[in-house]
Design a protein around this motif. Sequence first.
Motif, PDB file in Angstrom:
ATOM      1  N   UNK A 198      41.217  17.185  60.832  1.00 27.73           N
ATOM      2  CA  UNK A 198      41.853  18.170  60.129  1.00 27.73           C
ATOM      3  C   UNK A 198      42.730  17.254  59.161  1.00 27.73           C
ATOM      4  N   UNK A 199      42.465  17.447  57.505  1.00 26.55           N
ATOM      5  CA  UNK A 199      43.465  16.914  56.662  1.00 26.55           C
ATOM      6  C   UNK A 199      44.512  17.751  56.583  1.00 26.55           C
ATOM      7  N   UNK A 200      45.679  17.215  57.187  1.00 27.48           N
ATOM      8  CA  UNK A 200      46.932  18.261  56.969  1.00 27.48           C
ATOM      9  C   UNK A 200      47.535  17.907  55.723  1.00 27.48           C
ATOM     10  N   UNK A 201      47.241  18.398  54.542  1.00 30.53           N
ATOM     11  CA  UNK A 201      47.380  18.565  53.354  1.00 30.53           C
ATOM     12  C   UNK A 201      47.960  19.764  52.554  1.00 30.53           C
ATOM     13  N   UNK A 202      49.023  20.029  52.368  1.00 32.95           N
ATOM     14  CA  UNK A 202      49.358  21.444  51.693  1.00 32.95           C
ATOM     15  C   UNK A 202      48.557  21.635  50.452  1.00 32.95           C
ATOM     16  N   UNK A 203      47.981  22.879  50.312  1.00 33.62           N
ATOM     17  CA  UNK A 203      46.945  23.305  49.352  1.00 33.62           C
ATOM     18  C   UNK A 203      47.513  23.153  47.951  1.00 33.62           C
ATOM     19  N   UNK A 204      49.099  23.111  47.632  1.00 30.16           N
ATOM     20  CA  UNK A 204      49.638  22.728  46.534  1.00 30.16           C
ATOM     21  C   UNK A 204      49.641  21.244  45.998  1.00 30.16           C
ATOM     22  N   UNK A 205      49.157  20.708  46.930  1.00 29.55           N
ATOM     23  CA  UNK A 205      49.015  18.744  46.805  1.00 29.55           C
ATOM     24  C   UNK A 205      47.467  18.457  47.075  1.00 29.55           C
ATOM     25  N   UNK A 229      49.969  25.861  53.514  1.00 26.21           N
ATOM     26  CA  UNK A 229      49.713  27.037  52.373  1.00 26.21           C
ATOM     27  C   UNK A 229      48.269  27.335  52.262  1.00 26.21           C
ATOM     28  N   UNK A 230      47.520  27.592  53.533  1.00 27.56           N
ATOM     29  CA  UNK A 230      46.252  27.903  53.356  1.00 27.56           C
ATOM     30  C   UNK A 230      46.104  29.214  53.219  1.00 27.56           C
ATOM     31  N   UNK A 231      46.625  29.883  52.451  1.00 27.71           N
ATOM     32  CA  UNK A 231      46.495  31.541  52.286  1.00 27.71           C
ATOM     33  C   UNK A 231      47.189  31.963  51.241  1.00 27.71           C
TER      34      UNK A 231
END
Length: 664
Positions: free
Chosen positions: A52-59, A351-353
């Motif tokens: 799982x790539x723990x990267x915030x959606x905004x990035x 931020x996955x929502x």
Amino acid sequence: MNKGMWKRNLRRGAALALTLVMSLSIAACGAAQERLAAQAAGNAGVAGVMAHEAVPYSRRPYEHYDPAVMEQAMADFEQACAVEGRDEEVLRLYDAIVDEYDRLATLTYMAQLEYDADVSDEQAASEQAYTTDIYSEMGDKAAACLKKGMNSSYKKVLADKMGIENAPYIEYYRENTGELTELNRKEQELLREYDKLAAGDFTVELENGQWSYSRLEREPDLDDGQYAEIEDALVREKNRVLGSKFRELVQVRRRIAELKGYDNYAQYSFEAVYGRDYTLQDAEELCADVKTSIVPLNNDIWHMDVAQESYDSLDLMEESSTEDILACVGRTVQSVNPELGEIFRYMQDNELYDIRSGEDGQDRMDNNYTVGFPSYGDAFIFINRNNTFTDYQSLIHEFGHFSSYYYNSVPELFQGYSVDVCEVQSQGLEMLANQYAVDMFGEGAEAFEFESVTDMLYVTIMSCMLQEFEEAVYMEPDMSLEDMNRTFKEIQDSYHGWYYDVYDEGVCYDWVDVSHLFYSPLYYMGYGTSALSALDLWTISRSDWDGAVDTYMGLLHEGLDAPYRGTMYRCGLRDVFDSRELESLAGDVRRLQGLEQDGEGSEVPSQEDAGRAGTNLEGRPDSGLRVVGLLVMAGICVILVFQIMILCTGFVIIWLLVRKKREE
């Protein structure tokens, strides 16, 4: 809903063969996690180890997709397969093709999310159209390219790399013809037209001027008769506009089925699109059983008394912020299983929502769904809020899908989708969440649980109605819109209820509001089967909470394309296609709702199991106090009876003594 269907998944070139392979599995549902872990270890490169790539959606960067990289990898792959002794290079290029298609899929879903946030945004619409088309086109090319590799001397090497689940898909793959590609494009174009029409307003010319839904909402001085007349005219116009678009889609799909070698689109969708392990005939028989078992149960439950105070409390949830909903649902899924709590925190942290209502000037898609991001090993939840307690239900439902994606490690190119099992993964979590209704809603718990159970019954009935309607339409694709409206009403009548308004002409117009009929033909049956299995899981949870949770977690690990009947059998859930088992399920729901006494020899859940989180055997709050109260009252009544008997005996003795004294 999981919106996997809008993408027109390419899978199932060898649907029957794959279904057979998957149906032969005899692994226990509870051991699914270990089985998949072993699979991943044995086929490292086929699916990876659920990274799982723990990267915030905004990035997470979005860019207009350029197919050049993938096309070059496919060209190099074909050249390498033409030469002996290049195993390493062939496998490296295979990985490059599969990974690049994962990237394309991720960008496609990101473009879809941007478009759905505002379907009136022309730039977003254009990008969504491009990515959807290129997704389909490159999927065809990638599968055709890999098939050439399977026809070379590298067949065994590639088959080992793909795994037994995926190799048949490539081996039996048939490339789409030019006409099929054009039909897929036409279908997507019609869906975009439907989006704009459905999100817009409708107007009609009447004697008192031009009317629209927006004007009707603003008019304060209309009497009931005038309002009803204008609304009826608008309903008919909406049916005419959207229904005409639906008929165009039916014709496109009719031709797709013909080119795929099927007699009709209903049969094609069941076998090739969804890969179901039950037939149209099975579905027809289930619909008949639902009319005799579930419809009466639904009618009886609606006559139950639910405290108005509970609904009043639940209504306060309309004031909840998105943060309130996230915090509440996060606590609930953590209580169901700590592992789900960890996944929920991952979703929030990254931020996955997108959970909100449409802002002024935006036409936000009125839908809730989850899409996977295969490049990151996770997913994204899209919810259009309606600002009621159902927003909590929607997040629980979609988080069930999110969790399934989180555990999933199948590359996009090979990813299938079993509607029925995926919807058990979502609706099952809804029913398990009832265990913590008191913690979530306090006094509103009774109403929430009642709504959850009746929702599952309603979904089942609606699914069967829509299944019958769609099958009728796709079996007779030249059906006129008038006949469709009349057919829908006749089918609705057979379920003994007015689920949609019936108009003077003996027709229903409002079925055009069901977006699944446009986006995901023949999808809805999976909601019905899964709702019944979710109810089954709920009945188990009332007597064996830990067992029900273990079963649910096993279902999450089954993946996105497990066959429905085989999976339910392995997990120990009832076969809803068996009339006796469906009747048994209906009976259990009746008993848990207090609609009838338990029969002799029936197993009644213990108070300890059923009373977790302040719920009773019927899923209502404070059951322990109610049961104890009833026992105390019964004891008091017995004592009173004995006291009255003693007093009466005393009075008789005194009366006899007095009488004897008088005679003397």
